[in-house]
Design a protein around this motif. Sequence first.
Motif, short mmCIF file in Angstrom:
data_model
loop_
_atom_site.label_atom_id
_atom_site.label_comp_id
_atom_site.label_asym_id
_atom_site.label_seq_id
_atom_site.Cartn_x
_atom_site.Cartn_y
_atom_site.Cartn_z
N LEU A 87 0.82 -1.20 0.00
CA LEU A 87 0.00 0.00 0.00
C LEU A 87 0.86 1.26 0.00
CD1 LEU A 87 -2.55 -1.01 2.79
CD2 LEU A 87 -2.81 -1.34 0.31
N THR A 88 0.25 2.37 -0.36
CA THR A 88 0.81 3.69 -0.11
C THR A 88 -0.22 4.42 0.73
OG1 THR A 88 2.05 3.74 -2.19
CG2 THR A 88 1.60 5.85 -1.12
N VAL A 89 0.18 4.83 1.94
CA VAL A 89 -0.77 5.47 2.84
C VAL A 89 -0.41 6.93 3.04
CG1 VAL A 89 -1.34 3.33 4.06
CG2 VAL A 89 0.57 4.72 4.87
N ALA A 90 -1.44 7.74 3.20
CA ALA A 90 -1.23 9.16 3.46
C ALA A 90 -0.66 9.37 4.85
CB ALA A 90 -2.56 9.91 3.31
N CYS A 91 0.22 10.34 4.98
CA CYS A 91 0.81 10.71 6.27
C CYS A 91 0.61 12.20 6.50
CB CYS A 91 2.32 10.41 6.27
SG CYS A 91 2.74 8.67 6.08
N GLU A 92 0.56 12.57 7.76
CA GLU A 92 0.47 13.99 8.08
C GLU A 92 1.01 14.22 9.48
OE1 GLU A 92 -4.04 14.57 9.86
OE2 GLU A 92 -3.75 14.76 7.70
N PRO A 93 1.48 15.43 9.77
CA PRO A 93 1.99 15.73 11.11
C PRO A 93 0.95 15.42 12.18
CG PRO A 93 2.57 17.49 9.60
CD PRO A 93 1.64 16.57 8.85
N GLY A 94 1.44 14.88 13.29
CA GLY A 94 0.54 14.52 14.38
C GLY A 94 0.17 13.06 14.41
N VAL A 95 0.55 12.32 13.36
CA VAL A 95 0.26 10.89 13.30
C VAL A 95 1.57 10.15 13.02
CG1 VAL A 95 -1.09 9.07 12.19
CG2 VAL A 95 -2.05 11.36 12.41
N LEU A 96 1.81 9.09 13.77
CA LEU A 96 3.06 8.34 13.64
C LEU A 96 3.27 7.85 12.22
CD1 LEU A 96 5.39 7.24 15.52
CD2 LEU A 96 4.15 5.06 15.45
N ILE A 97 4.50 7.98 11.73
CA ILE A 97 4.85 7.54 10.38
C ILE A 97 5.05 6.03 10.38
CG2 ILE A 97 6.62 7.67 8.58
CD1 ILE A 97 7.19 10.54 9.60
N PRO A 98 4.46 5.30 9.44
CA PRO A 98 4.68 3.84 9.37
C PRO A 98 6.15 3.53 9.14
CG PRO A 98 2.83 4.49 7.98
CD PRO A 98 3.51 5.75 8.42
N ARG A 99 6.65 2.48 9.81
CA ARG A 99 8.03 2.07 9.69
C ARG A 99 8.13 0.73 8.98
NH1 ARG A 99 7.98 6.52 12.37
NH2 ARG A 99 9.89 7.29 13.35
N PRO A 100 9.25 0.50 8.28
CA PRO A 100 9.45 -0.82 7.64
C PRO A 100 9.39 -1.97 8.63
CG PRO A 100 11.04 0.78 6.82
CD PRO A 100 10.32 1.45 7.95
N GLU A 101 9.83 -1.73 9.89
CA GLU A 101 9.79 -2.80 10.89
C GLU A 101 8.37 -3.31 11.10
OE1 GLU A 101 13.30 -0.16 11.78
OE2 GLU A 101 11.19 0.13 11.29
N THR A 102 7.43 -2.39 11.06
CA THR A 102 6.04 -2.77 11.33
C THR A 102 5.46 -3.63 10.21
OG1 THR A 102 5.83 -0.69 12.54
CG2 THR A 102 3.80 -1.85 12.05
N GLU A 103 6.04 -3.54 9.02
CA GLU A 103 5.61 -4.44 7.94
C GLU A 103 5.81 -5.90 8.35
OE1 GLU A 103 7.06 -3.50 4.05
OE2 GLU A 103 7.04 -1.34 4.41
N MET A 104 6.88 -6.15 9.12
CA MET A 104 7.15 -7.51 9.57
C MET A 104 6.11 -7.97 10.60
SD MET A 104 9.19 -9.99 9.03
CE MET A 104 9.56 -11.58 9.77
N LEU A 105 5.57 -7.05 11.38
CA LEU A 105 4.50 -7.41 12.33
C LEU A 105 3.30 -7.97 11.57
CD1 LEU A 105 3.30 -7.46 15.18
CD2 LEU A 105 2.62 -5.06 14.85
#
Length: 381
Positions: A87-105
């Motif tokens: 996926l490509t997800v929208a990001c904005e200030p105030g919300v945690l940025i997705p990390r590659p590590e979390t893809e493994m979760l």
Amino acid sequence: MADETWTIRRCVDWTVEYLAGRGMEHPRVSAEWLMGAATGYDRVDIYSNYDQPLSPEELAFMHDAVVRRAKGEPLQYIVGEAPFRSLTVACEPGVLIPRPETEMLVELVLDRLGKTIPGMEKPVRKRVELPWNAEVQRIADAERAAAEAERSARASLEGGDLIEAAAPESFPSETASTEGASAEEDRVEPGVPTEDPASTVSLPPVRILEVGCGTGCISLSLATERPGRVRCVATDISERAVSLAERNRAACGVDAATVDIRLGDLVSPVSPDEEGSFDALVSNPPYIPSAVMETLPAEVGMHEPRLALDGGEDGLDVFRRLLDAAPRMLKPGGLFACELFEDALNAAASLCRHAGMDHVEIMPDLTGRSRFVLARIPQRL
């Protein structure tokens, strides 16, 4: 004048030099990300259009973006998006940025659920009949026939005592394609289901509770990678995060029945009649120990929300609350999976065992660092 024209090349080179001069790491990566956001080009297109002049709007975007980047603002906030698995997800200030590590979760959750729940296995890629397959098969059949004729002729000339020769290399045969399909035959065309819907239509949906959903990337990945099988309830205490996750849900084409996003603290948005109905509880909670917060790179510590990062003295404050809630939320045999600070995994695993969970695992991330704890609610006797 020609030398006053800002081409893609000139702007990228200037941006690299400017950011490097201000101590930014990987300035070329930043320059390419920003240029891609300004022009809509991917990395290959940027280089193949190096001499293209920038429009006034593109140049204005780059000016603002470079200033923000030089101040340490994360690229994902500047360009407004981040990749996460497929996926490509929208990001904005105030919300945690997705990390590659979390893809493994996500990968670990899908793997563990696939081992215990029918229909949650990794989808089998179906052979797709591409337009050229018939011609490939005709050539392969002709080559096999010619090789067989040659072998028979040589056997006859040598008195029929010819040792069986290895088959000549050729295009994959029909038999070969069913036993070990070639990359071309194994291709899945967009929009073509990878499993027979009839095989899962009678199975009850797998219910997953995600706590602290942020952008929604975990739940949306789980739902889109097992279409028709997964139903998620995703919670977050931040109104901004819930709003962003809802927008990402719409952009991914996922309906609210499949990923139900709710505002509230941890499991508080879960209704009493839903308790005990979940097959998995998944979370990437705040897990940075408070003392470590002060050592984070400025890009993280100054720009990303502390609420989504600070996990208390040992990084396990929120984890303990999730662990207390898990037996009430999960079915017998349900999966509990969390991403945590690398130095806290042994303590987290001990807490899981002390809480009566079994099948407790500590799993590494892609860099080999301990990153995830997984456990299960015991099955009732």
